[in-house]
Design a protein around this motif. Structure first.
Motif, PDB file in Angstrom:
ATOM      1  N   VAL A  95       2.128   8.954  22.412  1.00  0.00           N
ATOM      2  CA  VAL A  95       1.483   7.667  22.091  1.00  0.00           C
ATOM      3  C   VAL A  95       0.187   7.533  22.892  1.00  0.00           C
ATOM      4  O   VAL A  95      -0.867   7.161  22.349  1.00  0.00           O
ATOM      5  N   MET A  96       0.214   7.863  24.185  1.00  0.00           N
ATOM      6  CA  MET A  96      -0.970   7.686  25.015  1.00  0.00           C
ATOM      7  C   MET A  96      -2.095   8.630  24.568  1.00  0.00           C
ATOM      8  O   MET A  96      -3.252   8.266  24.527  1.00  0.00           O
ATOM      9  N   LYS A  97      -1.693   9.846  24.162  1.00  0.00           N
ATOM     10  CA  LYS A  97      -2.695  10.830  23.719  1.00  0.00           C
ATOM     11  C   LYS A  97      -3.438  10.336  22.462  1.00  0.00           C
ATOM     12  O   LYS A  97      -4.651  10.533  22.326  1.00  0.00           O
ATOM     13  N   ASN A  98      -2.707   9.682  21.591  1.00  0.00           N
ATOM     14  CA  ASN A  98      -3.318   9.259  20.315  1.00  0.00           C
ATOM     15  C   ASN A  98      -3.757   7.792  20.312  1.00  0.00           C
ATOM     16  O   ASN A  98      -4.111   7.250  19.258  1.00  0.00           O
ATOM     17  N   ALA A  99      -3.690   7.159  21.509  1.00  0.00           N
ATOM     18  CA  ALA A  99      -3.872   5.696  21.579  1.00  0.00           C
ATOM     19  C   ALA A  99      -5.134   5.215  20.858  1.00  0.00           C
ATOM     20  O   ALA A  99      -5.132   4.144  20.245  1.00  0.00           O
TER      21      ALA A  99
ATOM     22  N   PRO B 234      -4.409   2.366  14.019  1.00  0.00           N
ATOM     23  CA  PRO B 234      -4.996   1.154  13.428  1.00  0.00           C
ATOM     24  C   PRO B 234      -4.673  -0.061  14.300  1.00  0.00           C
ATOM     25  O   PRO B 234      -3.759  -0.002  15.136  1.00  0.00           O
ATOM     26  N   PRO B 235      -5.423  -1.168  14.103  1.00  0.00           N
ATOM     27  CA  PRO B 235      -5.230  -2.343  14.967  1.00  0.00           C
ATOM     28  C   PRO B 235      -3.764  -2.785  15.019  1.00  0.00           C
ATOM     29  O   PRO B 235      -3.093  -2.837  13.997  1.00  0.00           O
ATOM     30  N   GLY B 236      -3.296  -3.050  16.223  1.00  0.00           N
ATOM     31  CA  GLY B 236      -1.937  -3.594  16.385  1.00  0.00           C
ATOM     32  C   GLY B 236      -0.852  -2.550  16.595  1.00  0.00           C
ATOM     33  O   GLY B 236       0.211  -2.860  17.129  1.00  0.00           O
ATOM     34  N   LEU B 237      -1.125  -1.297  16.211  1.00  0.00           N
ATOM     35  CA  LEU B 237      -0.038  -0.309  16.290  1.00  0.00           C
ATOM     36  C   LEU B 237       0.270   0.092  17.729  1.00  0.00           C
ATOM     37  O   LEU B 237       1.437   0.276  18.098  1.00  0.00           O
ATOM     38  N   LEU B 238      -0.770   0.201  18.549  1.00  0.00           N
ATOM     39  CA  LEU B 238      -0.520   0.579  19.949  1.00  0.00           C
ATOM     40  C   LEU B 238       0.368  -0.474  20.628  1.00  0.00           C
ATOM     41  O   LEU B 238       1.297  -0.139  21.358  1.00  0.00           O
ATOM     42  N   GLU B 239       0.096  -1.745  20.341  1.00  0.00           N
ATOM     43  CA  GLU B 239       0.906  -2.822  20.926  1.00  0.00           C
ATOM     44  C   GLU B 239       2.370  -2.680  20.467  1.00  0.00           C
ATOM     45  O   GLU B 239       3.299  -2.848  21.249  1.00  0.00           O
ATOM     46  N   GLN B 240       2.555  -2.364  19.190  1.00  0.00           N
ATOM     47  CA  GLN B 240       3.930  -2.160  18.684  1.00  0.00           C
ATOM     48  C   GLN B 240       4.593  -0.980  19.392  1.00  0.00           C
ATOM     49  O   GLN B 240       5.748  -1.046  19.791  1.00  0.00           O
TER      50      GLN B 240
END
Ligand SMILES: Cc1cc2nc3c(=O)[nH]c(=O)nc-3n(C[C@H](O)[C@H](O)[C@H](O)COP(=O)(O)OP(=O)(O)OC[C@H]3O[C@@H](n4cnc5c(N)ncnc54)[C@H](O)[C@@H]3O)c2cc1C
Length: 543
Positions: free
Chosen positions: A393-397, A401-407
């Motif tokens: 997740v951190m590598k592709n942060a 798209p908007p909101g997905l990192l928070e999820q």
């Protein structure tokens, strides 16, 4: 009130609800409590009122593939599951999916409902959820005798008792269920503290949407439609497929979209009805995006391909699709073990006998055994898997798209701390690839992935509302988090056969079967059988 086309065409209502399923009928009933508020529900399927195929409780899967009850959607071919497509069943008809679902009354963890609010949706929290769910419920606990036999204790539980939806334990519960539950407890998943009140981690018997007086399914129709159908301000038109929402005529590219009317098809003709206040789209997770997109609401790139001008630029429509994927593991029961499972219905004479036993027998049983575990409770690899998922997740942060990192941050936290590995016990055989042996009985465990990282899409592919949208779940594309967790869950479920009392009750594993040993072999098998388990029940146990 059940409406005719003349009650509806070119008429005006305060609210028009598109889709008469679980959410649509609930809302229709609630809004029409005010006699001065007029409500129209448009449902694409038939009414199916009083149909025993719906009302008979343990008729799981019997509706699948039948267009009078189910949409029978099919996904696009999935690379990760061997380039095959998967059937997605969803209820079609009044009551929607509540008319074909498995009747299990289970609830989410409080924390997960609060996450909706944490992600920026004020009011979407556990406190409100519990307030309204209690209003819905009419819970009847089982008799003291049943509670004693099944060692149930409801002291900590709180459920609503005055609502319209009847909740109860099914009339027939085999004592074998208790042994299965004991096995899960012995496997380290102790009794859940308050599974109906937000503390779901652990093992418990869940109630069902079940009417104890008639021994029939309780669902959106019995709870919300039938008690209110004679309200003159509540109209429900069935066999009315909503095509699109039409904005007010002065609507141009720059002005606000104001929903003025709804266009729908009824017996081959297209009509409109007008909304004075609001149009609510509740056509279920799979069909709602199509209505919005055909109305010009969605991702401009998708709409451009369809040749539909963008009225509302809303890129989230049809994205972020997550599927509750499940697969089952089955064990053969020893011949001398007392446990009346659904397998005995494979014999036509026994099936006939149980169909005639209205008010008792196997059709008054239910799926009641649930366990929710953390990854670390079921796998020694938990830390390594979570670390790998975090790294990915951190590598592709920056690419999400908007909101997905928070999820994903929330999901990673849940993977470490919360009980998202779900095991559902099923009294019978419901798995692949090996067929059941004649005259044998089985106990199965559904393994269900609750924290899915893969994200899919559902988009209209034609301006024609009759053309099904394209559904692409992107199964297992997030390999680390989804597939590795899945493999560990299957391994845990398979190992239950080595734990008492199940150890003494079973002979061998039927599925995935002894040829499947390594992680790669498990992965290959689950690819092939994902999402098909319920399909197996159909045609085997059902009329
Ligand atoms: C096989 C199965 C088993 C399940 N088991 C359980 C369970 O045991 N416990 C549990 O809690 N949940 C279960 N669920 C999930 C649960 O039933 C659903 O989450 C819930 O019913 C969804 O409610 P909804 O109102 O969003 O959609 P639905 O209830 O599906 O309602 C959508 C309605 O919209 C209608 N519609 C669609 N398109 C149009 C259109 N263009 N115009 C007009 N009408 C339209 C549909 O026909 C349908 O009636 C199960 C679901 C399925 C499919």
């Amino acid at each position: 009130m059940s409406a005719t086309i003349d009650d509806v065409k070119d008429k005006s209502f305060d609210y028009i609800i598109c889709g008469g399923g679980t959410a649509g009928l609930t809302l229709g009933a609630r809004l029409s409590e005010d006699p001065n508020t007029t409500v129209l529900v448009l449902e694409a399927g038939a009414a199916n009122i009083g149909d025993m195929a719906i009302l008979r409780p343990a008729s799981y899967g019997s509706h699948f593939g039948k267009s009078e009850y189910s949409w029978n959607h099919e996904t696009t071919k999935q690379k990760s599951t061997g380039d095959v497509s998967h059937f997605w069943q969803r209820g079609k008809g009044l009551g929607g999916s509540s008319s074909i679902n498995f009747l299990c009354w289970i609830k989410p963890p409080a924390k997960e409902i609060d996450d909706f609010e944490r992600l920026g949706n004020p009011g979407w929290n556990w406190k409100n959820y519990e307030k309204y769910i209690h209003r819905t419920e009419r819970f009847t606990p089982p008799s003291e005798e049943v509670q004693k036999t099944l060692t149930m204790n409801f002291d900590n539980w709180s459920l609503g008792t005055d609502g319209p939806l009847k909740i109860a334990y099914p009339f027939s519960i085999d004592e074998g269920e208790l042994k299965v539950q004991q096995t899960l407890i012995n496997a380290g998943l102790s009794l859940a503290r308050r599974p109906m009140n937000g503390e779901t981690a652990g093992t418990y018997f869940a109630p069902c949407t079940y009417d104890l007086t008639t021994h029939t399914r309780a669902y959106a129709v019995t709870a919300f439609y039938l008690p209110n159908k004679d309200r003159p301000n509540f109209k429900v038109l069935v066999l009315a497929h909503v095509n699109r929402i039409v904005p007010s005529t002065n609507n141009d590219e720059n002005s606000e979209f104001v929903a003025e009317s709804v266009e729908f098809e009824h017996y081959g003709h297209v009509y409109t009805a007008h909304a004075k206040k609001e149009v609510i789209v509740s056509a279920g997770a799979l069909k709602t995006p199509q209505i919005l997109e055909l109305s010009g609401i969605g991702n401009p790139m998708v709409l451009r391909k369809l040749g539909i001008p963008t009225k509302v630029d809303l890129p989230g429509v049809g994205s972020n699709v997550q599927e509750h994927t499940l697969v089952a593991v089955s064990f053969e029961l020893k011949d001398d073990v007392k446990f009346e499972t659904l397998d005995i219905l494979a014999d036509p004479e026994t099936l006939r006998k149980h169909l005639d036993l209205h008010g008792s027998g196997l059709f008054t049983t239910g799926i009641i055994g649930f366990s929710f575990a953390t990854l670390s409770q079921i796998s020694p690899k938990a830390d390594a898997i979570i670390k790998a998922a975090e790294d990915k997740v951190m590598k592709n942060a920056n690419d999400y798209p908007p909101g997905l990192l928070e999820q994903y941050k929330i999901l990673l936290d849940r993977l470490r701390n919360d009980a998202g590995c779900e095991f559902i016990s099923f009294p019978g055989m419901c798995s692949r690839p090996n067929p059941p042996k004649k005259g044998k009985r089985y106990i199965s465990f559904y393994v269900a992935l609750n924290y899915t990282f893969s994200r899919g899409t559902i988009h209209a592919v034609s301006k024609d509302p009759a053309v099904n949208p394209e559904m692409d779940p992107h199964y297992f594309e997030e390999e680390v988090a989804d597939m590795l967790v899945w493999i560990e869950m299957v391994k845990f479920a398979r190992n239950l056969r080595n734990i008492s009392p199940l150890k003494e009750m079973t002979t061998e594993e039927l599925n995935p079967g002894p040829d499947v040993q390594t992680d790669e072999e498990i992965a290959a098998t689950v690819y092939a059988i994902a999402e098909q388990a319920a399909d197996i029940i159909r045609g085997k146990y059902q009329p």
